[in-house]
Scaffold this active site. Structure first.
Site, mmCIF file in Angstrom:
data_model
loop_
_atom_site.group_PDB
_atom_site.id
_atom_site.type_symbol
_atom_site.label_atom_id
_atom_site.label_comp_id
_atom_site.label_asym_id
_atom_site.label_seq_id
_atom_site.Cartn_x
_atom_site.Cartn_y
_atom_site.Cartn_z
ATOM 1 N N ASP A 34 -0.336 7.043 9.215
ATOM 2 C CA ASP A 34 1.070 7.380 9.336
ATOM 3 C C ASP A 34 1.156 8.591 10.276
ATOM 4 O O ASP A 34 0.131 9.202 10.599
ATOM 5 C CB ASP A 34 1.633 7.703 7.949
ATOM 6 C CG ASP A 34 3.070 8.170 7.994
ATOM 7 O OD1 ASP A 34 3.880 7.537 8.687
ATOM 8 O OD2 ASP A 34 3.382 9.187 7.344
ATOM 9 N N ASP A 36 4.431 11.176 10.569
ATOM 10 C CA ASP A 36 5.134 12.312 9.973
ATOM 11 C C ASP A 36 4.496 12.747 8.662
ATOM 12 O O ASP A 36 4.277 11.928 7.756
ATOM 13 C CB ASP A 36 6.600 11.944 9.713
ATOM 14 C CG ASP A 36 7.407 11.822 10.993
ATOM 15 O OD1 ASP A 36 7.159 12.597 11.928
ATOM 16 O OD2 ASP A 36 8.294 10.943 11.053
#
Length: 271
Positions: A34, A36
């Site tokens: 991922d 963020d």
């Protein structure tokens, strides 16, 4: 000092490493990241808002958000920022200033040192401009085989235009992105390309609620790394208590990238 901390090296050497006899594609490990609050230590959408003159959104814009329609909301935010005179340079500078998550660069250095074993992919509900800008500034863009995220580019007026990544039918995920669909399609495409071969193990590193869905597609030989005490970790703990049999992958929480390195070293030693 951050930026260009990992030299790209000779791309021909990298390509040879990918095709070296004794390190066949099916023996390589696949790592999904991922972005963020996983690669970076903040939410990139929140960070760029600081580029506004008042460094925050007006209440009417904040309250316009609808659950499951975050991509649509960010389109409005970016349009508002353009109307307020926020330039491309200001947005780029805000993105470049976001710090990496603790130990993340150490993890990437380790993965680069074993690049013939690990294939790295980003899957994120941020956007392509933010992700590529940050990865290039940090000097790590070359490490990633693929980036799956929402398309974004500046138009002729200097406005950053955001689009949804795809449409899907998954009821668990926001309307613009199901990470499990992306993960399954990528694995299927790689398997087809390699004539039926597959990765030895798949690793998934994340922090948020939308990282649960792709994790459900992984098997008992795979490992999920949820950021400790973030929403992904809390939800996984709840799932283990209520329906443990449904979740098959190993779960290794992390506070720092060094925690992930320690786990990967143990797995490499078992090969």
């Amino acid at each position: 000092k951050r930026g260009l901390i990992i030299p790209p090296g000779d791309t021909r050497d990298q390509e040879r490493n990918r095709n070296t006899t004794g390190s066949p594609k099916e023996q390589r490990f696949l790592v999904f990241f991922d972005f963020d609050e996983t690669i970076i230590n903040e939410n990139s959408d929140d960070a760029v808002v600081h580029a506004l003159p008042g460094q925050q959104l007006p209440d009417w814009l904040k309250s316009s958000y609808r659950e499951g329609h975050y991509n649509e909301h960010m389109q409005k935010v970016l349009a508002y920022m353009a109307d307020q005179g926020v330039s491309k340079d200001a947005i780029r500078s805000a993105v470049e200033k976001i710090p990496p998550s603790p130990g993340l660069l150490t993890l990437l250095q380790y993965l680069q040192s074993h690049q013939h074993d690990f294939e790295l992919v980003v899957v994120s509900d941020a956007n392509m401009y933010f992700i590529e800008t940050w990865l290039e500034h940090a000097g790590v863009h070359h490490l990633f085989q693929k980036i799956f995220t929402n398309p974004a580019s500046f138009d002729t007026r200097g406005r950053l235009m955001l689009l949804p990544f795809h449409s899907h039918t998954c009821s668990r995920c926001p309307e613009n992105m199901c990470k499990q669909v992306i993960l399954r399609e990528y694995l299927a495409a790689q398997q087809k390309e390699c004539g039926g071969s597959h990765y030895q193990r798949v690793f998934y590193i994340g922090d948020g609620t939308n990282d649960i869905c792709p994790s459900l597609a992984l098997g008992p030989q795979d490992t999920v790394f949820p950021r400790r005490d973030y929403s992904m970790h809390r939800l996984l703990l709840e799932m283990q208590r209520s329906q443990g049999a449904r979740f098959k992958a190993n779960i290794v929480p992390w506070v720092s990238g060094e925690d992930i390195v320690d786990c990967l070293k143990k797995i490499m030693a078992e090969r």
